[in-house]
Design a protein around this motif. Sequence first.
Motif, mmCIF file in Angstrom:
data_model
loop_
_atom_site.group_PDB
_atom_site.id
_atom_site.type_symbol
_atom_site.label_atom_id
_atom_site.label_comp_id
_atom_site.label_asym_id
_atom_site.label_seq_id
_atom_site.Cartn_x
_atom_site.Cartn_y
_atom_site.Cartn_z
ATOM 1 N N ALA A 83 0.831 -1.201 0.000
ATOM 2 C CA ALA A 83 0.000 0.000 0.000
ATOM 3 C C ALA A 83 0.866 1.252 0.000
ATOM 4 O O ALA A 83 0.589 2.227 -0.717
ATOM 5 C CB ALA A 83 -0.936 -0.010 1.206
ATOM 6 N N LEU A 84 1.934 1.239 0.788
ATOM 7 C CA LEU A 84 2.842 2.389 0.828
ATOM 8 C C LEU A 84 3.574 2.566 -0.500
ATOM 9 O O LEU A 84 3.807 3.697 -0.941
ATOM 10 C CB LEU A 84 3.838 2.221 1.973
ATOM 11 N N ALA A 85 3.932 1.464 -1.135
ATOM 12 C CA ALA A 85 4.608 1.559 -2.431
ATOM 13 C C ALA A 85 3.694 2.216 -3.460
ATOM 14 O O ALA A 85 4.131 3.082 -4.242
ATOM 15 C CB ALA A 85 5.042 0.172 -2.898
ATOM 16 N N GLY A 86 2.427 1.819 -3.487
ATOM 17 C CA GLY A 86 1.502 2.458 -4.414
ATOM 18 C C GLY A 86 1.379 3.941 -4.164
ATOM 19 O O GLY A 86 1.348 4.749 -5.099
ATOM 20 N N TRP A 87 1.330 4.316 -2.893
ATOM 21 C CA TRP A 87 1.191 5.720 -2.514
ATOM 22 C C TRP A 87 2.432 6.527 -2.898
ATOM 23 O O TRP A 87 2.340 7.558 -3.578
ATOM 24 C CB TRP A 87 0.938 5.769 -1.020
ATOM 25 N N LEU A 88 3.596 6.043 -2.470
ATOM 26 C CA LEU A 88 4.819 6.823 -2.664
ATOM 27 C C LEU A 88 5.242 6.907 -4.121
ATOM 28 O O LEU A 88 5.892 7.872 -4.520
ATOM 29 C CB LEU A 88 5.952 6.217 -1.824
#
Length: 706
Positions: free
Chosen positions: A237-242
């Motif tokens: 989820a963080l990878a998609g966001w960042l």
Amino acid sequence: MAVLAMSPESYADRVHGAWMGRSIGVTLGVPRQGATGISALRFYEPAPGQPAASEALDFQLAWLQAVRECGPGVGARDLVRARTAHLRYVDGAYGHAARNLRRGLGPPLSGAFDNWYRGSHSAAERATLWGLLAPGAPQVAATYAHMDASVDHAEEGVWTAMFWAALTSAAFFVSEPGRLMAVGLAMVPEGSRVARGARLVRDSALPGASWLDARNAALSALSPLDEGDAPLNTAFALAGWLFGGGDFGRALCGAVNCGYGTAGTGAILGTVLGVLVGRTGIPAAWAEPIGEGVVLGWGLHDLAAPRTNAQLTELTCTLAAQVLADRCPEVALRGEEPNAAAPPSGSAGLGTPEPGPPEPAAGAGALAESTSPGSAGAEPASGALAEAPAPPASPAEPPAAPVSPAPQAPPAVDWTANDSVKPLLARPAMSMREAAGPFGVVADFGETGPSLVPGVAAGFTAAVRNEGADDFYGSVTVCTPAGWQVAVPAAQGQRQAVVAGGRARFGFVVRAPESERLGVSTRLMLSMTPEAGPSGSCDLRMLSGACWWVVGPFRNLSGEGFDRAYEVEDRPERDAQYLGRGSVMVGWQKLAVHGYVVPIEPVFGDLAGVAYLATTLRMPAAMEARLLARTNDGLVMWVNGRRVHHVHAHDPFRPDLSLAGAPVSLNAGENHVLLKVVRCERPAALAFCVADAAGVPLEDQGNTGW
């Protein structure tokens, strides 16, 4: 006095955005749920006609009902009651927790004991609710999330929930991803897997890098048990966001394209993005295909739930006002919506973890005591979605929507303060809390939990707090059934002291006679007997483990062990000896099993082989039943000499209680079960329990004696 303030209109818009963002993320992720490969989504596929249903949303609706009935002081037992009244889900962590609750174990034991899925991200997916109810108060949100997740998860499953609850709470006033991640990281143990995964993804957001680099690094570093692993899906989820390049849809697609628990990652990230941009900032092309409806899942019942996101937003806002008044005096919903300046281009808070230049917090809610707007927004990530280029202009493809930044907190706000959360992180998961007169008792059962097997020592510690007005001097003892052994550390002595308001820790080891057959559970009593003053006692419930016999390993060359009949199958007597792997004679050994999962791998010694396990099920009456046996390799099962199950498949190990088992007819009295477990290349995993004909695990499966 409030330090943070936001207009009710802005708060409602962001809550509405959170529910819509969640609906979009779930709908995007459901078709890819469980896929472990990467995808190249750039929009819904297939095109939806309505939002997808979600188990976690049903839990959130039940939790909202519990808050409505119990107020801001809602506790774990209130959530358990809401779960029992309104939710039927039994897959994964839900099923194991439901079984523990039926056996009399409350949180946190209901989530920790005998729960292979306790580290899944199911609790994290619903934990964002607490961030919506406690905006601008991440410690309050994390505390609620800890209470919530402990019902059916433990450790990483709980910590991940706390991470996302706190991050969601702060997102109402902080938009920069790096600062928001720091808030979440402050609420979890520094050495946890979720913290390691989050830092890894954060540090990978460098020029020239891509979401695929972050994904591969997370997979390598976190070594997930299955697709529902909470730390891994948080990293995705963080990878998609960042790496989302400041675009709402691209960020969501990036998270879902990583695979694994895609419905959960989509839901979590969609909620956070919705808070950051508000309902007015979500691109119409993403919102219109699913509409504003709330679709309930099959497992929610007897609950008059909101049927639109607008109704859900209204309910959330009403309950949040109560939570803020009771728990968050530093946050206020007040003030008129300021005149909005021209909004910045791009989506606030969707960029890289590096802060961008300061910009005014226009149109997002006034800060009452703030003279500085702080930093808002960030520049787009330089390595955004390398494997999924921006789609061509199309009516079905959403453009990035300009939105207003989140209101920023005054510089004096310490978002990473965690003084009230630290004690929660120190609480043992395998523990129960009881009151013993004027004493509070926390019994910690250690790694094996509250499980007893005849002839096997079971240790636990009792942390006692003297909540009375008088010092305690006397004896602290454990009462057991007649004939049991009780031992204490030599240094503990016969006379103990606990001063008024103080704490002390006492250790005990109990052992039931090897010849005893235990019932479903055993009642032990911890007694505080003073030389003078009030006494106290409390019951400690211990569940019965299972008694198995095991023999092996035998040779398994090139996988031929599954089809080969070893001598054990013709001569399973307990005193028999057999020629095992490496021409070594092997015999039957006792194997104490404390839960559903059987520790079989040590028998194989990290090498391919075959092992046999035997147990006796003693049933009070004849019955139709199902034997729930799971493995990740080869398994053959006989009951009373008849083969009832055989499978040889190298599928991932999933000891899910909701999966169908082998139907069998059990006799009154003794029933002999023999298992043949085959190990090829991977470490062997095995789970076993007895269920009724409908598949509900029996509380007493009869093999609690040798």
